[in-house]
Design a protein around this motif. Structure first.
Motif, PDB file in Angstrom:
ATOM      1  N   PRO A 176       0.708  -1.319   0.040  1.00 32.45           N
ATOM      2  CA  PRO A 176      -0.093   0.106   0.166  1.00 32.45           C
ATOM      3  C   PRO A 176       0.846   1.328  -0.227  1.00 32.45           C
ATOM      4  CG  PRO A 176       0.060  -1.021   2.126  1.00 32.45           C
ATOM      5  CD  PRO A 176       0.798  -2.006   1.207  1.00 32.45           C
ATOM      6  N   ALA A 177       0.144   2.334  -0.533  1.00 37.46           N
ATOM      7  CA  ALA A 177       0.851   3.655  -0.442  1.00 37.46           C
ATOM      8  C   ALA A 177       1.717   4.316   0.735  1.00 37.46           C
ATOM      9  CB  ALA A 177       0.100   4.853  -0.928  1.00 37.46           C
ATOM     10  N   TRP A 178       1.121   3.563   1.911  1.00 41.35           N
ATOM     11  CA  TRP A 178       1.574   4.021   3.157  1.00 41.35           C
ATOM     12  C   TRP A 178       2.758   2.967   3.630  1.00 41.35           C
ATOM     13  CZ3 TRP A 178      -3.099   2.365   2.494  1.00 41.35           C
ATOM     14  CH2 TRP A 178      -3.503   1.070   2.788  1.00 41.35           C
ATOM     15  N   ASN A 179       2.847   1.878   3.085  1.00 41.09           N
ATOM     16  CA  ASN A 179       3.771   0.932   3.353  1.00 41.09           C
ATOM     17  C   ASN A 179       4.411   0.222   2.180  1.00 41.09           C
ATOM     18  OD1 ASN A 179       5.404  -0.779   5.257  1.00 41.09           O
ATOM     19  ND2 ASN A 179       3.709  -2.353   5.413  1.00 41.09           N
ATOM     20  N   ARG A 180       4.952   0.970   1.353  1.00 43.90           N
ATOM     21  CA  ARG A 180       5.475   0.486  -0.015  1.00 43.90           C
ATOM     22  C   ARG A 180       6.967   0.007   0.558  1.00 43.90           C
ATOM     23  NH1 ARG A 180       2.822   0.274  -4.372  1.00 43.90           N
ATOM     24  NH2 ARG A 180       4.391  -0.054  -5.859  1.00 43.90           N
TER      25      ARG A 180
END
Length: 217
Positions: A176-180
């Motif tokens: 996900p964008a917050w945990n790439r």
């Protein structure tokens, strides 16, 4: 290394000298993806030409009138197709830049694995090469790739201590964008060798130089 590389010659050099340097080449998935962009460009071109020919034939035969709405509709379709062409060309150019670094030498030695101009990556930082389902590079789906999963130390070294432009050579970022992040190393291509042979060679080197460690999926 000799001009024609084989699995047997590379394996022999690795075992005799503890090091082997191989000519890199684009990996299988990279070649397929570049081929896909060419197919998409052809399909977009065919669709555009077919639409234009249809309108012209209809106008010549008198089966339809060219009105302002027709012109606006044609302009919108043309703009959409032009946007698609621009997007595919951008995608193809980005792949071409990646293909350039894939021709960098692949080096297996005691200090680690060097591929696509990055390395040596210590053997303790990744597990043996294998085929596994991973997040697709350009969609939200999953795809089968030849990868080497990063170990806990590899996750730290790649994601926190390696510059961004080099991380992209190791593998695409996923999540996900917050945990790439980067969770594996894509197996490199080697000129004159099949992907399965490259994987076997890497795994032999991993057994010679690596240390047993638990890899993270």
């Amino acid at each position: 290394m000799q001009a024609t590389v084989t699995r047997q010659s590379a394996m022999r050099e690795l075992r005799d000298t503890g090091r082997v340097r191989l000519p890199g080449r684009p990996a299988l998935w990279s070649r397929w993806t570049r081929g896909l962009t060419l197919v998409l460009l052809i399909m977009i071109g065919v669709a555009g030409c077919a639409g234009l020919v249809t309108v012209i034939v209809a106008a010549v035969n008198g089966s339809s009138r060219i009105t302002a709405a027709t012109v606006v509709g044609m302009a919108m379709v043309a703009a959409m197709l032009a946007g698609l062409v621009a997007l595919v060309l951008w995608w193809r150019r980005s792949l071409s830049r990646h293909v350039g670094v894939e021709h960098s030498p692949v080096v297996l030695e005691a200090s680690g694995l060097t591929l696509r101009g990055v390395g040596p990556i210590p053997w303790r930082d990744f597990g043996p090469a294998r085929n596994m389902m991973v997040r697709a590079e350009y969609s939200s789906g999953w795809t089968l790739r030849a990868v080497m999963p990063l170990t806990p130390s590899g996750l730290v070294n790649v994601n926190e201590r390696t510059s961004a432009h080099l991380r992209r050579r190791i593998s695409p970022s996923t999540g996900p964008a917050w945990n790439r992040g980067h969770r594996w190393i894509y197996v490199p291509g080697v000129e004159g060798m099949r992907q399965a042979d490259v994987m076997q060679l890497i795994n032999v080197a991993h057994q010679m130089f690596g240390h047993p460690s638990r890899t993270q999926r």
